[in-house]
Design an enzyme around this catalytic site. Structure first.
Site, PDB file in Angstrom:
ATOM      1  N   GLY A  22       7.602 -45.925   1.203  1.00 21.60           N
ATOM      2  CA  GLY A  22       6.551 -45.084   0.609  1.00 21.60           C
ATOM      3  C   GLY A  22       5.981 -45.747  -0.632  1.00 21.60           C
TER       4      GLY A  22
ATOM      5  CB  SER B 231       0.211 -47.885   0.686  1.00 19.96           C
ATOM      6  OG  SER B 231       0.641 -49.189   0.895  1.00 19.96           O
TER       7      SER B 231
ATOM      8  CB  SER C  70       5.568 -48.537   9.218  1.00 23.59           C
ATOM      9  OG  SER C  70       4.420 -49.257   8.850  1.00 23.59           O
TER      10      SER C  70
ATOM     11  CD  GLU D 133       6.628 -55.255   2.962  1.00 21.98           C
ATOM     12  OE1 GLU D 133       6.733 -54.832   1.799  1.00 21.98           O
ATOM     13  OE2 GLU D 133       5.868 -54.750   3.806  1.00 21.98           O
TER      14      GLU D 133
ATOM     15  CD  GLU E 170      -9.103 -60.400   1.504  1.00 25.13           C
ATOM     16  OE1 GLU E 170      -8.164 -59.607   1.759  1.00 25.13           O
ATOM     17  OE2 GLU E 170      -9.892 -60.790   2.384  1.00 25.13           O
TER      18      GLU E 170
END
Ligand SMILES: Cc1cc2nc3c(=O)[nH]c(=O)nc-3n(C[C@H](O)[C@H](O)[C@H](O)COP(=O)(O)OP(=O)(O)OC[C@H]3O[C@@H](n4cnc5c(N)ncnc54)[C@H](O)[C@@H]3O)c2cc1C
Length: 390
Positions: free
Chosen positions: A126, A128, A160, A243, A375
């Site tokens: 948790g 974003s 997810s 990650e 980016e």
């Protein structure tokens, strides 16, 4: 730098290959969410019982305590066989678990780490929010201290596996007056807590892998805070480096397998002028040779990254280089697949099925967003790897 594997590592590779070939799941991964959870956790349990869970985790936390190169060999053999990912277990194994090992209290480690390795639980991330993705430190989900609990209110998005998760690595704002990086806390959230509302989001590849998560005065014990209150940003940076580190290796190896499948396909299919196998078309041969070389280059970068991680202990920002390279390459490979299969690719076939070019193509677009956009990876490479001014 020695690029060859040692005799011991080669023997380990044989052992891994034999075990995986004997124990691999024989049935298809189901499509329904509950079925996916059961399938992924059962496969993780099989790996645990076989002694293959947490190859590089310290032995005191139930792992094998082997060097990262052994974990790499495991991922390579796993990807080479095209085995289903343990996606529901991914967060727990690849970044929540390693973050707990590095930053959590002994009591937190003792409770959570064995459950992750044994495939008993599913974790989600948790981080974003609707207004805080790339600029993660802008997150607004707030938590106030009430006695020995945090009371959390707000919203996360793109989480997810939230719909099937037991636990969540959750970032909350605990000090609204502090500079934005300084008032954040990393906390373990029980997904069955009252006040949590999970709403799945369907994506263009037809899957419902991520969700919106709403928190309405959700109570979390202060004992679940990892690190200290208001000091969660550095814990989150550990999570993100894991990650973007070795966890992606399986995807990379899978991509190498896809390239070889495409080369076989180009031998079988006729070129658009109908005169010869497509592999004999100069342009097609050039594109296939290029992606094959690029996959090999990515493998070399992964080896160099693992070698650096083994020297420094934790993955560094160089993981961003590999992630960026992988994202571009995955999209190029699936574009190439579409050019090869032509109209046959129009019908949707899930990426979980062999020949799932359409599903793979659609999902390849997620690679340059999830885990930080391309980016943002470029910014990290510029600032933290190359030392360029901001
Ligand atoms: C498959 C998948 C799984 C995911 N799973 C999770 C999960 O489990 N948990 C979770 O918390 N999140 C998850 N995410 C969310 C993911 O981390 C965010 O989507 C990502 O960080 C981008 O944030 P955003 O979508 O808000 O885009 P934004 O941050 O709004 O970006 C929009 C565009 O602006 C660009 N941009 C933004 N800032 C800059 C900048 N400073 N310089 C240059 N360009 C910039 C971005 O590159 C992008 O192109 C997942 C995403 C995907 C695709």
């Amino acid at each position: 730098m020695d690029l060859a594997f040692t005799a011991e590592e080669l023997a380990f590779r044989d052992e891994v290959r034999t075990w995986l070939e004997e124990h691999r799941p024989r049935e298809q991964r189901p499509h329904d969410r509950k079925g996916i959870r059961e399938f992924d956790t059962a496969w993780q349990r099989t790996q645990y019982e076989g002694g293959w869970a947490g190859i590089a985790w310290p032995t005191e936390y139930g792992g094998r305590g082997l060097p990262l190169v052994q974990a790499l060999i495991w991922f390579e053999e796993y990807g080479r066989l095209g085995l289903p990912g343990i996606d529901a277990c991914f967060v727990g194994l690849s970044h929540a678990g390693p973050t707990l090992i590095e930053r959590a209290s002994e009591a937190q480690k003792e409770y959570h780490l064995p459950r992750i390795l044994e495939g008993k639980v599913v974790w989600c991330q948790g981080f974003s929010e609707p207004e805080a993705g790339s600029d993660l430190a802008a997150l607004q989900t707030r938590a106030v201290i009430d006695g020995d609990q945090l009371v959390v209110t707000g919203q996360k998005i793109w989480t997810s596996y939230a719909d099937v998760a037991d636990w969540q690595e959750l970032l909350v704002r605990t000090d609204r007056d502090a500079p934005k990086h300084k008032g954040i806390t990393w906390v373990i959230c029980d997904m069955s807590s009252p006040g949590i509302d999970v709403r799945p989001i369907r994506t263009m590849d037809g899957e419902e892998e991520f969700c919106e998560v709403f928190y309405n005065e959700v109570r979390i014990p202060l004992a679940n805070v990892v690190g200290e209150i208001n000091h969660g940003w550095s814990v989150a940076m550990s999570t993100l480096s894991f990650e973007r580190g070795t966890a992606f290796t399986v995807n990379q190896v899978r991509l190498a397998t896809v390239v070889e499948e495409l080369i076989d396909l180009a031998k079988q299919r006729t070129s658009p002028d109908g005169r010869r196998p497509w592999i004999q078309d100069d342009e097609m041969a050039r594109r296939l040779a290029t992606v094959r070389a690029e996959v090999a280059a990515m493998r070399a970068m992964t080896y160099a990254g693992i070698s650096r991680s083994m020297r420094h202990g934790s993955p560094g920002p160089e993981g961003s280089i590999i992630k960026l390279y992988y994202s571009d390459l995955a999209q190029e490979v699936y574009r190439l697949a579409f050019d090869l299969v032509g109209d046959d690719g129009i019908e949707f076939v899930s990426r979980w099925v062999k020949g799932g070019w359409s599903g793979g193509y659609l999902f390849s677009h997620a690679a340059s967003i999830g885990g930080g956009t391309s980016e943002i990876q470029r910014n990290i490479i510029g600032e933290r790897v190359l030392g360029l001014p901001r």
